[in-house]
Write a protein that holds these residues in place. Structure first.
Motif, short mmCIF file in Angstrom:
data_model
loop_
_atom_site.label_atom_id
_atom_site.label_comp_id
_atom_site.label_asym_id
_atom_site.label_seq_id
_atom_site.Cartn_x
_atom_site.Cartn_y
_atom_site.Cartn_z
N ASP A 1 0.83 -1.19 0.00
CA ASP A 1 0.00 0.00 0.00
C ASP A 1 0.87 1.25 0.00
O ASP A 1 1.99 1.24 0.51
N THR B 1 -7.80 8.29 -13.62
CA THR B 1 -8.20 7.00 -13.05
C THR B 1 -8.94 7.10 -11.71
O THR B 1 -9.63 6.15 -11.32
N ASP B 2 -8.81 8.22 -11.02
CA ASP B 2 -9.28 8.28 -9.63
C ASP B 2 -10.57 9.07 -9.41
O ASP B 2 -11.13 9.02 -8.32
N THR C 1 -13.84 7.17 -8.11
CA THR C 1 -13.67 6.57 -6.79
C THR C 1 -13.57 7.63 -5.70
O THR C 1 -14.14 7.48 -4.61
N GLU D 1 -3.70 4.06 -1.97
CA GLU D 1 -3.97 2.95 -2.88
C GLU D 1 -3.71 1.63 -2.17
O GLU D 1 -2.64 1.40 -1.60
N HIS D 2 -4.70 0.74 -2.24
CA HIS D 2 -4.63 -0.58 -1.62
C HIS D 2 -5.06 -1.61 -2.65
O HIS D 2 -6.17 -1.55 -3.18
N ASN D 3 -4.17 -2.56 -2.94
CA ASN D 3 -4.46 -3.59 -3.94
C ASN D 3 -4.92 -2.98 -5.27
O ASN D 3 -5.91 -3.40 -5.87
N ASN D 4 -4.20 -1.94 -5.69
CA ASN D 4 -4.46 -1.26 -6.96
C ASN D 4 -5.81 -0.55 -7.01
O ASN D 4 -6.33 -0.26 -8.09
N GLU D 5 -6.38 -0.27 -5.85
CA GLU D 5 -7.63 0.47 -5.79
C GLU D 5 -7.50 1.62 -4.79
O GLU D 5 -6.87 1.47 -3.74
N VAL D 6 -8.10 2.75 -5.13
CA VAL D 6 -8.10 3.90 -4.22
C VAL D 6 -9.05 3.60 -3.07
O VAL D 6 -10.23 3.33 -3.28
N SER D 7 -8.52 3.64 -1.85
CA SER D 7 -9.32 3.28 -0.67
C SER D 7 -9.39 4.40 0.36
O SER D 7 -9.98 4.22 1.42
N ASP E 1 -12.29 4.17 2.97
CA ASP E 1 -13.26 3.10 2.73
C ASP E 1 -13.43 2.26 3.99
O ASP E 1 -12.47 1.98 4.70
#
Length: 311
Positions: A15, A24-25, A28, A139-145, A213
Motif C-alpha cells: 500500500d 483513473t481516480d 472513486t 492505494e490498496h491492492n491497486n484500488e483507491v481506498s 473506505d
C-alpha cells in the motif's frame, strides 16, 4: 509510513499514498467523499433513537401498548416470553421511521452541496490553484481506498455548490468563477486552467476531505493520509513541486465521526479560538455541528516522528 509515490519499474509492492490522478481516480474519489457524507445519516438516526428522552417515551408507550393489547406475560401461554416485546417493537418502528423521514432531506442536501462544490466538480483544476493544495489518495491492492484534500486557495471559506438542495434544482453556477475556475462548462474535464491569475497565497491551508473506505478503517490509513497531507502543506515531504510552507492547517470536524476528532487531537490539533472561520452549521434533529481545529507547523514538527513510528 508508506511510500509517498509508487516505486518505479512496475506495480507498487504493498500500500502507498500518492497524488490524485484525474484519469483513473475521479469516480472513486467522489464515491468515497459522498459515502463519508451519507454515513452521517445512519449515525444521526441512531443517535436520535438512543437519546434518553426518546428511550423514555419508547418504554412508556411500549409498556402501555402491551397492557392495552393484553400482551403481558401469561403462565399458560407458549408466547409468554415473547409477547411483552411486541409493544416495544411496534413503538420503535415509527420512531425510526420519523428519524429517517426528518433527516433524509437534510443529508440529500449535504450530499448535493458536497459533490456540487467546485473542488469536486473540477478536482484536478481546483487542487492546482495553489501550490499548497493537493488531493492525495491511498492505494490498496491497486484500488483507491482513501482520500485527503488540502485547500490552500480558499481556506476557511464556504465554496458553494452548482447543485441545488433537491433533485433537478440548480445551485449557484458562479461559484466556479469565484473559485478561479472560470465557467463550469470549461472545467468539466478537470483540466488545470492556465493563465488565470490567482489570489496571493495564504499561510493557512484547510483539510476539506478525509475519507477512508469502511473495510480499511482502524488500520492506520487515515493516519497515513493525514501525515502525508501535513507533510505536503508544511513542505516537509511535498508531493510534487515544493510549495511555500504553510504556518497553520485548519479542519472542520465531522460531528458524526467522533473518531475523527480523536485522530486530530493525536496529531496535535486543538480547537481553534479564531473568529475568522464561518460558523459551522447545525445539522439534524438534535442540531449537531462540527468544530474548527488548527495545527501549527512547529507543533507538527515536534510530534511527527513519534506519530510516524506508531503508524
Amino acid at each position: 509510513m508508506a511510500d509517498a509515490v509508487p516505486p518505479a519499474g512496475g506495480p507498487p509492492a504493498g500500500d502507498f499514498v500518492r497524488r490524485y490522478n484525474p484519469e483513473t481516480d475521479a469516480h472513486t474519489v467522489k464515491m468515497l467523499v459522498g459515502q463519508g457524507v451519507m454515513e452521517g445519516l445512519a449515525t444521526a438516526n441512531r443517535r436520535v433513537t438512543r437519546h434518553p428522552l426518546v428511550l423514555l417515551v419508547w418504554l412508556i408507550l411500549g409498556a402501555a401498548l402491551d397492557w392495552r393489547m393484553d400482551w403481558l406475560p401469561k403462565p399458560n401461554s407458549i408466547l409468554t416470553k415473547v409477547s411483552p416485546l411486541m409493544g416495544f417493537a411496534l413503538v420503535m418502528v415509527p420512531i425510526v421511521g420519523f428519524a429517517e423521514y426528518w433527516h433524509r432531506p437534510t443529508w440529500t442536501r449535504l450530499l448535493r452541496e458536497t459533490v456540487g462544490a467546485p473542488d469536486m466538480v473540477a478536482i484536478d483544476a481546483f487542487y492546482h490553484l495553489d501550490p499548497k493544495s493537493a488531493m492525495i489518495v491511498f492505494e490498496h491492492n491497486n484500488e483507491v481506498s482513501g482520500v485527503v484534500a488540502i485547500d490552500g486557495k480558499r481556506p476557511g471559506e464556504e465554496l458553494g455548490s452548482v447543485l441545488g438542495a433537491e433533485e433537478k434544482q440548480k445551485g449557484d453556477v458562479s461559484v466556479m468563477e469565484k473559485s478561479g475556475l472560470g465557467g463550469a462548462k470549461s472545467n468539466k474535464s478537470g483540466l488545470r486552467q492556465r493563465g488565470k491569475k490567482t489570489s496571493t497565497p495564504s499561510n493557512i491551508v484547510q483539510i476539506r476531505h478525509l475519507d477512508v473506505d469502511y473495510p480499511l478503517r482502524r488500520q492506520g490509513v487515515a493516519t497515513e493520509l493525514l501525515a502525508a497531507a501535513l507533510d505536503h502543506a508544511f513542505n516537509i515531504a511535498p508531493l510534487g513541486s515544493a510549495p511555500t510552507p504553510a504556518e497553520t492547517v485548519i479542519v472542520l470536524s465531522n460531528p458524526f465521526a467522533p473518531d475523527g476528532e480523536k485522530l486530530l487531537k493525536k496529531f496535535g490539533f486543538t480547537v481553534s479560538a479564531s473568529n475568522d472561520w464561518p460558523q459551522p452549521r447545525s445539522v439534524g434533529l438534535l442540531q449537531w455541528k462540527g468544530r474548527y481545529f488548527e495545527l501549527s507547523r512547529t507543533e507538527w514538527a515536534s510530534r511527527r516522528d513519534a506519530i510516524l513510528k506508531r503508524a
